[in-house]
Scaffold this active site. Structure first.
Site, PDB file in Angstrom:
ATOM      1  N   GLU A  67     -31.516 -55.767  30.229  1.00 38.38           N
ATOM      2  CA  GLU A  67     -33.182 -56.453  30.312  1.00 38.38           C
ATOM      3  C   GLU A  67     -33.156 -57.504  31.404  1.00 38.38           C
ATOM      4  O   GLU A  67     -34.214 -57.925  31.257  1.00 38.38           O
ATOM      5  CB  GLU A  67     -33.591 -56.614  28.523  1.00 38.38           C
ATOM      6  N   CYS A  89     -23.373 -61.544  29.867  1.00 38.51           N
ATOM      7  CA  CYS A  89     -21.991 -61.372  29.647  1.00 38.51           C
ATOM      8  C   CYS A  89     -21.740 -59.917  29.164  1.00 38.51           C
ATOM      9  O   CYS A  89     -22.134 -59.538  28.092  1.00 38.51           O
ATOM     10  CB  CYS A  89     -21.522 -62.349  28.707  1.00 38.51           C
ATOM     11  N   VAL A  90     -21.311 -59.171  29.683  1.00 35.29           N
ATOM     12  CA  VAL A  90     -20.994 -57.745  29.446  1.00 35.29           C
ATOM     13  C   VAL A  90     -19.524 -57.397  29.277  1.00 35.29           C
ATOM     14  O   VAL A  90     -18.936 -57.554  30.390  1.00 35.29           O
ATOM     15  CB  VAL A  90     -21.650 -56.698  30.374  1.00 35.29           C
ATOM     16  N   ILE A  91     -19.116 -57.337  28.146  1.00 29.56           N
ATOM     17  CA  ILE A  91     -17.600 -57.253  27.881  1.00 29.56           C
ATOM     18  C   ILE A  91     -17.302 -55.783  27.961  1.00 29.56           C
ATOM     19  O   ILE A  91     -17.874 -54.986  27.047  1.00 29.56           O
ATOM     20  CB  ILE A  91     -17.188 -58.034  26.616  1.00 29.56           C
ATOM     21  N   GLU A  94     -14.524 -50.005  24.651  1.00 30.03           N
ATOM     22  CA  GLU A  94     -13.661 -48.705  24.856  1.00 30.03           C
ATOM     23  C   GLU A  94     -14.284 -47.554  25.557  1.00 30.03           C
ATOM     24  O   GLU A  94     -13.778 -46.577  26.043  1.00 30.03           O
ATOM     25  CB  GLU A  94     -13.436 -48.088  23.242  1.00 30.03           C
ATOM     26  N   THR A  95     -15.809 -47.711  25.629  1.00 30.92           N
ATOM     27  CA  THR A  95     -16.354 -46.719  26.660  1.00 30.92           C
ATOM     28  C   THR A  95     -16.929 -47.310  27.854  1.00 30.92           C
ATOM     29  O   THR A  95     -16.499 -48.527  28.090  1.00 30.92           O
ATOM     30  CB  THR A  95     -17.449 -46.008  25.724  1.00 30.92           C
ATOM     31  N   HIS A  97     -19.777 -48.083  28.715  1.00 29.82           N
ATOM     32  CA  HIS A  97     -21.103 -48.708  28.915  1.00 29.82           C
ATOM     33  C   HIS A  97     -21.271 -49.940  29.765  1.00 29.82           C
ATOM     34  O   HIS A  97     -22.335 -50.111  30.414  1.00 29.82           O
ATOM     35  CB  HIS A  97     -21.461 -49.132  27.453  1.00 29.82           C
ATOM     36  N   ARG A 136     -14.463 -68.577  31.861  1.00 32.38           N
ATOM     37  CA  ARG A 136     -15.608 -68.632  33.046  1.00 32.38           C
ATOM     38  C   ARG A 136     -16.987 -69.213  32.370  1.00 32.38           C
ATOM     39  O   ARG A 136     -17.748 -69.255  33.087  1.00 32.38           O
ATOM     40  CB  ARG A 136     -15.849 -67.153  33.366  1.00 32.38           C
TER      41      ARG A 136
HETATM   42  N1  RBF Z   1     -25.422 -56.206  26.325  1.00 33.36           N
HETATM   43  C1  RBF Z   1     -24.920 -57.240  26.783  1.00 33.36           C
HETATM   44  O1  RBF Z   1     -25.367 -58.379  27.680  1.00 33.36           O
HETATM   45  N2  RBF Z   1     -23.443 -57.471  26.860  1.00 33.36           N
HETATM   46  C2  RBF Z   1     -22.633 -56.353  26.308  1.00 33.36           C
HETATM   47  O2  RBF Z   1     -21.516 -56.552  26.014  1.00 33.36           O
HETATM   48  C3  RBF Z   1     -23.320 -55.322  25.817  1.00 33.36           C
HETATM   49  N3  RBF Z   1     -22.586 -54.080  25.360  1.00 33.36           N
HETATM   50  C4  RBF Z   1     -23.449 -53.184  24.874  1.00 33.36           C
HETATM   51  C5  RBF Z   1     -22.524 -51.935  24.581  1.00 33.36           C
HETATM   52  C6  RBF Z   1     -23.337 -50.769  24.044  1.00 33.36           C
HETATM   53  C7  RBF Z   1     -22.559 -49.706  23.692  1.00 33.36           C
HETATM   54  C8  RBF Z   1     -24.670 -50.611  24.225  1.00 33.36           C
HETATM   55  C9  RBF Z   1     -25.308 -49.449  23.817  1.00 33.36           C
HETATM   56  C10 RBF Z   1     -25.326 -51.884  24.518  1.00 33.36           C
HETATM   57  C11 RBF Z   1     -24.727 -52.749  24.935  1.00 33.36           C
HETATM   58  N4  RBF Z   1     -25.364 -54.013  25.268  1.00 33.36           N
HETATM   59  C12 RBF Z   1     -24.740 -55.251  25.840  1.00 33.36           C
HETATM   60  C13 RBF Z   1     -27.004 -54.029  25.266  1.00 33.36           C
HETATM   61  C14 RBF Z   1     -27.793 -53.475  26.431  1.00 33.36           C
HETATM   62  O3  RBF Z   1     -27.800 -54.823  27.675  1.00 33.36           O
HETATM   63  C15 RBF Z   1     -29.173 -53.326  26.135  1.00 33.36           C
HETATM   64  O4  RBF Z   1     -29.912 -54.628  25.610  1.00 33.36           O
HETATM   65  C16 RBF Z   1     -29.501 -52.393  25.136  1.00 33.36           C
HETATM   66  O5  RBF Z   1     -28.673 -50.969  25.868  1.00 33.36           O
HETATM   67  C17 RBF Z   1     -30.800 -51.794  25.006  1.00 33.36           C
HETATM   68  O6  RBF Z   1     -31.257 -51.513  26.392  1.00 33.36           O
END
Ligand code: RBF
Length: 171
Positions: A67, A89-91, A94-95, A97, A136
């Site tokens: 978002e 922060c997107v960690i 296992e998939t 995403h 970081r």
């Molecule tokens: N948003 C993050 O900012 N960091 C994450 O590590 C993260 N992991 C996600 C993993 C999955 C399987 C899903 C479905 C969403 C994740 N999201 C994460 C949320 C994503 O950025 C978003 O808010 C949602 O997908 C709704 O659009």
């Protein structure tokens, strides 16, 4: 080490332009809030340290990193900032995403930058695990929120300098 030289958390403060007249947006993702709030603190404090006024820093939190571009667009539409800093922060899990989210955020922000002619800063960590993220977000690799703020100030100054007709900028 090459990466050490590129660590902007250890930037030369004296060379950074004054941010006293600049307007900033900050967009923070709530996912992994322990990390993103540390990025936010580093970012906010750095803007203040370089003269930005509290009333000229507009912050919103969005649910997740996906978002960030929408939040940035909404914020930019209201406040006409000189730069918008997006922190997330997107960690890796296992998939796959993380790849979809990171790609979408990166292209969303670059599209906003090109369409608007102002900087939308990519301050999203893309670590393999939480420890890499902590390293970081105030750990052994600095704070990437600080670096995002430094980049925002530099890009806002660049825009102003080009507008004023300076011939050699950013060196
Ligand atoms: N948003 C993050 O900012 N960091 C994450 O590590 C993260 N992991 C996600 C993993 C999955 C399987 C899903 C479905 C969403 C994740 N999201 C994460 C949320 C994503 O950025 C978003 O808010 C949602 O997908 C709704 O659009």
């Amino acid at each position: 080490m090459a990466t050490a030289l590129k660590n902007l958390s250890e930037y030369d403060e004296s060379t950074l332009p004054d941010a006293g007249e600049m307007i900033f947006g900050i967009v923070v993702a709530e996912w992994n809030a322990r990390i993103t709030h540390a990025l936010y603190e580093g970012c906010y404090d750095t803007l203040l340290k370089h003269g930005a006024k509290e009333e000229n820093i507009h912050t919103v939190q969005v649910p997740g990193s996906f978002e960030l571009p929408a939040g940035a667009r909404i914020l930019a539409g209201k406040h006409n900032p000189d730069a918008v800093i997006c922190l997330g922060c997107v960690i890796k899990g296992e998939t796959n995403h993380n790849e979809y989210i990171n790609q979408a955020v990166a292209s969303g922000l670059v599209n906003l930058s090109i369409a608007s002619g102002k900087a939308f800063i990519f301050g999203v960590l893309t670590p393999n695990d939480e420890q890499q993220a902590l390293d970081r977000a105030g750990g052994k690799h600095g704070n990437k929120g600080v670096e995002a703020a430094v980049t925002a100030i530099r890009m806002a100054a660049l825009k102003k300098d080009v507008k004023e007709g300076k011939r050699k900028i950013g060196f």
